[in-house]
Motif scaffolding. Structure first.
Motif, PDB file in Angstrom:
ATOM      1  N   THR A 215     -49.652  71.689  -6.510  1.00 37.14           N
ATOM      2  CA  THR A 215     -50.672  72.690  -6.823  1.00 37.14           C
ATOM      3  C   THR A 215     -50.414  73.118  -8.260  1.00 37.14           C
ATOM      4  N   ASP A 216     -51.399  72.864  -9.106  1.00 33.60           N
ATOM      5  CA  ASP A 216     -51.240  73.135 -10.529  1.00 33.60           C
ATOM      6  C   ASP A 216     -51.941  74.453 -10.860  1.00 33.60           C
ATOM      7  N   ILE A 217     -51.232  75.320 -11.578  1.00 31.13           N
ATOM      8  CA  ILE A 217     -51.756  76.658 -11.894  1.00 31.13           C
ATOM      9  C   ILE A 217     -52.017  76.776 -13.396  1.00 31.13           C
ATOM     10  N   ALA A 218     -53.150  77.383 -13.764  1.00 30.63           N
ATOM     11  CA  ALA A 218     -53.402  77.692 -15.173  1.00 30.63           C
ATOM     12  C   ALA A 218     -54.063  79.057 -15.252  1.00 30.63           C
ATOM     13  N   ILE A 219     -53.488  79.955 -16.049  1.00 31.40           N
ATOM     14  CA  ILE A 219     -54.077  81.289 -16.216  1.00 31.40           C
ATOM     15  C   ILE A 219     -54.638  81.420 -17.632  1.00 31.40           C
ATOM     16  N   THR A 228     -48.982  78.422 -17.537  1.00 31.21           N
ATOM     17  CA  THR A 228     -49.173  77.239 -16.687  1.00 31.21           C
ATOM     18  C   THR A 228     -47.935  77.058 -15.815  1.00 31.21           C
ATOM     19  N   ALA A 229     -48.142  76.534 -14.626  1.00 32.53           N
ATOM     20  CA  ALA A 229     -47.013  76.253 -13.732  1.00 32.53           C
ATOM     21  C   ALA A 229     -47.456  75.203 -12.714  1.00 32.53           C
ATOM     22  N   VAL A 230     -46.481  74.507 -12.144  1.00 30.15           N
ATOM     23  CA  VAL A 230     -46.784  73.491 -11.134  1.00 30.15           C
ATOM     24  C   VAL A 230     -45.910  73.766  -9.912  1.00 30.15           C
ATOM     25  N   LEU A 231     -46.538  73.860  -8.728  1.00 28.14           N
ATOM     26  CA  LEU A 231     -45.779  74.023  -7.485  1.00 28.14           C
ATOM     27  C   LEU A 231     -45.816  72.692  -6.731  1.00 28.14           C
ATOM     28  N   ALA A 232     -44.664  72.308  -6.171  1.00 26.95           N
ATOM     29  CA  ALA A 232     -44.615  71.000  -5.489  1.00 26.95           C
ATOM     30  C   ALA A 232     -45.071  71.092  -4.035  1.00 26.95           C
ATOM     31  N   ILE A 233     -46.221  71.733  -3.817  1.00 27.57           N
ATOM     32  CA  ILE A 233     -46.823  71.786  -2.468  1.00 27.57           C
ATOM     33  C   ILE A 233     -48.301  71.442  -2.608  1.00 27.57           C
ATOM     34  N   VAL A 307     -48.206  81.150  -5.004  1.00 31.28           N
ATOM     35  CA  VAL A 307     -49.019  81.238  -6.226  1.00 31.28           C
ATOM     36  C   VAL A 307     -49.074  82.698  -6.683  1.00 31.28           C
ATOM     37  N   ASN A 308     -49.267  83.611  -5.726  1.00 27.18           N
ATOM     38  CA  ASN A 308     -49.345  85.031  -6.060  1.00 27.18           C
ATOM     39  C   ASN A 308     -48.062  85.502  -6.742  1.00 27.18           C
ATOM     40  N   ARG A 309     -46.937  85.002  -6.249  1.00 30.44           N
ATOM     41  CA  ARG A 309     -45.643  85.348  -6.829  1.00 30.44           C
ATOM     42  C   ARG A 309     -45.573  84.826  -8.273  1.00 30.44           C
ATOM     43  N   GLU A 310     -46.069  83.622  -8.450  1.00 32.18           N
ATOM     44  CA  GLU A 310     -46.068  83.008  -9.786  1.00 32.18           C
ATOM     45  C   GLU A 310     -46.967  83.823 -10.742  1.00 32.18           C
TER      46      GLU A 310
END
Ligand SMILES: Nc1ncnc2c1ncn2[C@@H]1O[C@H](COP(=O)(O)OP(=O)(O)OP(=O)(O)O)[C@@H](O)[C@H]1O
Ligand SMILES: [Mg+2]
Length: 412
Positions: A215-219, A228-233, A307-310
């Motif tokens: 799951t790739d995150i971009a704010i 940006t961050a990437v979670l391995a789920i 994701v919320n934590r991130e």
């Protein structure tokens, strides 16, 4: 077949579940028309990272060939995506004095170099240095300082780094297919390019690209990338939970998820039943559909909580006024938007590729956001480079990552 010419931009999304190649034709008015697309299932990746070069090369070849057939051109250069838990990002800034009281392309390059001058460990490589804003003699919020008068030029940038080995393996696979690498682009930045509106980026928005393995995150806020961050789920974890929970083969679990899956069990009619294939010779069983939803919901809730934590950790929580946008194949699941609204307590929508022409109906799915975004990101980047630099200058100021690509290529 004719060879790829300057107007053709090709994106290669190397995902955990599928490899997708998109060919776009750049029109004189700047619009991109999708003229070819090829997709092949991917077996050589885990959690967004190449773990088997031969399988990846094989899938890549198939996807590229399919896209070539459709577009009627021979592809020779691609812009590829990169993701995985090894990706790290952060914000940095640099300051320089302009040479002649007016900002030149060389001054911009120097200030970006100053902003990127930080200790990057030997095993990591800078993938992006993205200007957020320039500040000229205290005046902030400048997007393009070229030609402006001033002495003190400051740049605020977002820096993305990745593991050298992971990036090398992507380049290796592409080269083995006989293709050149135009650049490597962080997957969620590509997806964001096509899925988000400029209003959302201005107001503050969080993009989640929920794929198979990551799951790739971009704010974004104030019009530029902040975090940006990437979670391995990803969706594959949901499929696994279904396979284990319902004691059914993974392939059947995947089919059940796609056909009947729902991320919010309260949305499912308690009376509705589905047939679940059993392992081995046993007969299929009949099951209440809300039981399937009860398996999916906690996994997705766990993902959104992470994701919320991130988001809280990023420090930009208060700036996400426009809410959250979901894309990637797993965003298709019914109930995702509703569950996300509950967890994030913000408006949520599903995002699809936008702002393109040509075969829009074919790519109009969250699955294609990264591949379509890659060509849009690449095209915009090229245009910015050519507006700012002469061709000779842009060759001289090619990104360090581009130089890295060349270096890896030279090693074979
Ligand atoms: N119709 C559907 N309903 C529910 N889930 C779906 C559907 N279609 C695809 N998916 C899920 O989407 C996921 C794949 O999404 P996507 O194609 O965006 O991933 P990827 O880019 O290959 O992987 P990653 O980005 O994690 O490397 C899989 O887990 C798949 O089960
Ligand atoms: Mg993906």
């Amino acid at each position: 077949m004719p060879k790829q010419d300057q107007n053709l931009i090709v994106g290669l999304d190397i995902g955990t579940t599928k490899i997708c190649c998109v060919v776009a034709d750049l029109q004189p008015d700047g619009r991109l028309d999708i003229i070819g697309i090829g997709t092949h299932s991917s077996r050589g990746l885990r959690k967004g990272v190449v773990i088997d070069i031969d399988s990846t090369v094989e899938s890549m070849r198939m996807a590229v060939e399919e896209a070539e057939m459709m577009a009627g051109v021979e592809i020779n250069m691609v812009y590829a995506g990169i993701a995985g838990g090894h990706i790290k990002s952060g914000n940095s800034n640099g300051v320089v004095a302009t040479k002649n009281n007016e900002v030149t392309a060389a001054d911009i390059q120097r200030v970006l170099d100053a902003a990127r001058a930080q200790n990057v460990p030997m095993d990591r490589e800078i993938i992006h240095v993205i200007p957020q804003e320039f500040i000229l003699d205290g005046q902030d919020g400048i997007k393009e300082p070229l030609g402006m008068s001033g002495v003190r030029l400051e740049a605020r940038v977002h820096i993305v780094t990745g593991a050298v080995a992971s990036a090398q393996n992507i380049i290796k696979c592409i080269n083995r297919c006989g293709l050149d690498v135009g650049d490597i682009i962080l997957e969620q930045l590509a997806s964001a390019e096509t899925v988000l509106t400029s209003d959302e980026k201005e107001l503050g928005v969080c993009l989640l690209d929920i794929g198979g393995g990551t799951t790739d995150i971009a704010i974004f806020s104030e019009g530029h990338i902040k975090h940006t961050a990437v979670l391995a789920i990803g969706g594959d974890h949901i499929t696994n939970d279904i396979a284990v929970g319902l004691r059914t083969p993974t392939r059947e679990a995947e089919a059940l998820k796609r056909k009947y899956g729902c991320a919010l069990s309260s949305l499912v009619d308690p009376e509705e039943t589905i047939d679940v294939p059993s392992i081995g010779e046993r007969k299929p069983r009949s099951l209440a559909r809300h039981i399937l939803a009860e398996i999916i919901e906690p996994r997705v809730e766990e993902l959104f909580t992470l994701v919320n934590r991130e988001i809280s950790r990023s420090g930009f929580e208060e700036q996400i006024t426009a809410g959250v946008v979901l894309t990637g194949g797993s965003a298709i699941t019914e109930g995702m938007v509703e569950l996300a609204e509950e967890v994030f307590n913000k408006p949520v929508r599903r995002g699809l590729p936008q702002g393109i022409g040509g075969l829009t109906d074919v790519v109009s799915s969250p699955i294609y956001s990264t591949a379509v975004g890659l060509v849009q990101f690449a095209s915009l980047n090229e245009r910015e480079m050519s507006n700012r630099f002469t061709p000779a200058e842009s060759r001289a100021t090619r990104s360090t990552f581009q130089r890295f690509v060349d270096r890896v290529r030279g090693a074979f």
